[in-house]
Design an enzyme around this catalytic site. Structure first.
Site, PDB file in Angstrom:
ATOM      1  N   GLU A 133      23.537  28.637  -5.556  1.00 46.05           N
ATOM      2  CA  GLU A 133      24.661  27.827  -5.098  1.00 46.05           C
ATOM      3  C   GLU A 133      25.827  27.889  -6.096  1.00 46.05           C
ATOM      4  O   GLU A 133      26.991  27.753  -5.714  1.00 46.05           O
ATOM      5  CB  GLU A 133      24.187  26.372  -4.940  1.00 46.05           C
ATOM      6  CG  GLU A 133      24.875  25.617  -3.839  1.00 46.05           C
ATOM      7  CD  GLU A 133      24.186  24.302  -3.514  1.00 46.05           C
ATOM      8  OE1 GLU A 133      23.306  24.292  -2.631  1.00 46.05           O
ATOM      9  OE2 GLU A 133      24.492  23.280  -4.150  1.00 46.05           O
ATOM     10  N   HIS A 139      -0.162  40.118  -5.913  1.00 46.57           N
ATOM     11  CA  HIS A 139      -0.894  40.633  -4.755  1.00 46.57           C
ATOM     12  C   HIS A 139      -0.057  40.601  -3.486  1.00 46.57           C
ATOM     13  O   HIS A 139      -0.588  40.718  -2.390  1.00 46.57           O
ATOM     14  CB  HIS A 139      -2.191  39.833  -4.585  1.00 46.57           C
ATOM     15  CG  HIS A 139      -3.075  39.973  -5.782  1.00 46.57           C
ATOM     16  ND1 HIS A 139      -4.016  40.968  -5.907  1.00 46.57           N
ATOM     17  CD2 HIS A 139      -3.106  39.276  -6.951  1.00 46.57           C
ATOM     18  CE1 HIS A 139      -4.615  40.855  -7.078  1.00 46.57           C
ATOM     19  NE2 HIS A 139      -4.073  39.842  -7.733  1.00 46.57           N
ATOM     20  N   LYS A 184      27.575  21.259   6.261  1.00 45.30           N
ATOM     21  CA  LYS A 184      27.496  19.795   6.412  1.00 45.30           C
ATOM     22  C   LYS A 184      28.526  19.353   7.453  1.00 45.30           C
ATOM     23  O   LYS A 184      28.231  18.551   8.342  1.00 45.30           O
ATOM     24  CB  LYS A 184      27.809  19.087   5.075  1.00 45.30           C
ATOM     25  CG  LYS A 184      26.683  19.120   4.044  1.00 45.30           C
ATOM     26  CD  LYS A 184      27.028  18.228   2.853  1.00 45.30           C
ATOM     27  CE  LYS A 184      25.959  18.258   1.776  1.00 45.30           C
ATOM     28  NZ  LYS A 184      26.212  17.385   0.630  1.00 45.30           N
TER      29      LYS A 184
END
Ligand code: PA5
Length: 460
Positions: free
Chosen positions: A289, A318, A432
């Site tokens: 961010e 893995h 937002k």
């Protein structure tokens, strides 16, 4: 020294052509100096107020410790309602410094159970309500803006239940952590009389773990918050100087900056310790961010940043390490190692007849995890993939404080090197605002019209 930073495997001397030449570091000394001076000049002011948090919170810490003691005596559960920078730090510190099965042993040890809501998935909220009794619970609502839809919806749901179940005493179940001067939560806190802590104006969400956002939940869990702040100040003081060879966070930022310019667009954060797993989540927000920006400070379109990826050693050996050792040369892999684990488990004998298993017997799990980290480092280096190691001598409040401050300083320096605004998040704000518009919030009519005019998707 609680934290050691080793960047050798980012250098040409260790990984050949894919690496950084010492002369490249020297040529950028002036930029490093500029990044350092910027942080020094502005620390404690504007958006760099987080840099002073280890030093300027004596009264706040006292209040937090008193409040933590009170809530521990009164309640069984501590629930954080928050998201992003208001949730990732508390979760990371909890995971690092509390028992890895904390909630399973909390009652027996007389500790509070700890939950962080961090999303608006209805099944998550419903599940939380299945396992807690709100009468035994304190809810710490954390939102700097006091407007974030996710947090405010969590808050509204909980307040409604508290009012129904706890009657006139419901407000003592809420602690607000928010801006002192702006937003809805501070108004509600004043109206309802919630105990309130403040997020200083110049401390952005992703830089807020060392203010009440992180300190109150940590203190409620019995974590040594003074040690956490002390560790942060130790790192801050170690990073006191514009010579990258003497300032580890500055060298980390400078080498990442050079790596970005060489096309290493991905930053993999790979702790070799389950307790540091959520530090990788916290880092991903901080790095992503802060550095992911469309424009630089001169208004040029740059679309810069380095995509953070979380990984866990040895588990992801893995799954992801095949890609890291043989895939594209587009990454810097950070391994975080722990020299002394807080507990160890011996690998029992019992496989004498199986040579390819017996070699493990008599060793400890800490030897195994650390050997696998060194082996991964070797494989990455041999395949000429840039990697670096951060080594903690052990995980405790102080070393964790050092680690948090190291990454925060690295991010601030790197943002300055990239010539971007490290502390804003226009992309997050855009999302937002679109949510507000789609939910019909007053004042967002134009945004709603814009969204409705967007081309319709064709679903097959
Ligand atoms: O770093 C940031 O500022 C953001 O990620 C915020 O932490 C996040 O959006 C939550 O915001 P708030 O604390 O205002 O609810």
């Amino acid at each position: 020294m609680g934290l050691k930073f080793d960047f050798n495997n980012m250098m040409e001397a260790f990984i050949g052509d894919e690496g950084i030449k010492e002369s490249e570091i020297d040529a950028l000394a002036f930029k490093a100096q500029d990044a350092y001076s910027f942080v020094e000049k502005h620390r404690g002011t504007g958006w760099l107020q987080w840099a002073e948090l280890p030093y300027n919170q004596a009264d706040v810490v006292k209040d937090i410790l008193e409040t933590a003691a009170r809530v521990r005596a009164e309640f069984k559960n501590f629930v954080v309602l928050g998201i992003g920078g208001s949730a990732l730090g508390p979760m990371a510190v909890f995971n690092a410094l509390c028992h890895l099965r904390h909630n399973e042993i909390a009652s027996e040890k007389g500790l509070m159970k700890f939950y962080v809501e961090d999303n608006v998935d209805p099944e998550r909220m419903a599940s939380l309500l299945d396992v807690i009794d709100v009468k035994d619970t304190v809810f710490n609502v954390i939102t700097k803006s006091g407007a974030t839809s996710e947090t405010m919806s969590q808050y509204l749901i909980i307040v409604d239940i508290l009012k129904k179940k706890c009657g006139k005493n419901w407000a003592k179940h809420i602690i607000a952590t928010t801006s002192e001067s702006k937003g809805n939560l501070i108004k509600l806190a004043k109206e309802e009389g919630f105990k309130t802590f403040y997020i200083p104006d110049g401390v952005g969400g992703r830089f807020s773990e060392l203010c009440p956002v992180g300190l109150l939940p940590a203190a409620a869990l019995g974590i040594d918050i003074i040690g956490l702040l002390r560790g942060a100040s130790v790192m801050d003081k170690r990073c006191n100087g514009s010579d990258p060879y003497r300032n580890p966070a500055l060298m980390a930022a400078l080498t990442q900056y050079i790596a970005i310019n060489k096309g290493k667009n991905i930053s993999v954060m790979m702790p070799y310790a389950d307790s540091l797993k959520l530090i990788a989540d916290w880092y991903c927000q901080l790095w992503g961010e802060s550095l992911g920006k469309a424009k630089d400070l001169d208004g040029n379109v740059v679309h810069t940043g380095q995509t953070p990826v979380k990984s866990l050693g040895v588990t992801d050996q893995h799954s992801q390490v095949q890609l890291y050792t043989e895939g594209p040369y587009d990454k810097v892999i950070t391994l975080i190692g722990v020299e002394r684990f807080r507990r160890d488990v011996e690998i029992a004998k019992g496989a004498e007849e199986f040579k390819d298993v017996n070699f493990l017997c008599g060793h400890t799990m800490s030897e195994l995890i650390n050997t696998e980290r060194v082996a991964t480092e070797y494989a990455l280096t041999r395949s000429k993939h840039m990697n670096r190691t951060i080594l903690l001598d052990e995980i405790n409040a102080e070393t964790l404080g050092e680690l948090l401050m190291f990454f925060q300083l690295e991010t601030a320096y790197c943002g300055k090197l990239l010539n971007i605004d490290t502390f804003n998040q226009p992309g997050v704000e855009e999302g937002k605002n679109a949510t507000y518009a789609l939910f019909g919030r007053e004042g967002y009519e134009a945004k709603r019209a814009e969204l409705e005019a967007a081309p319709k998707k064709q679903n097959k």
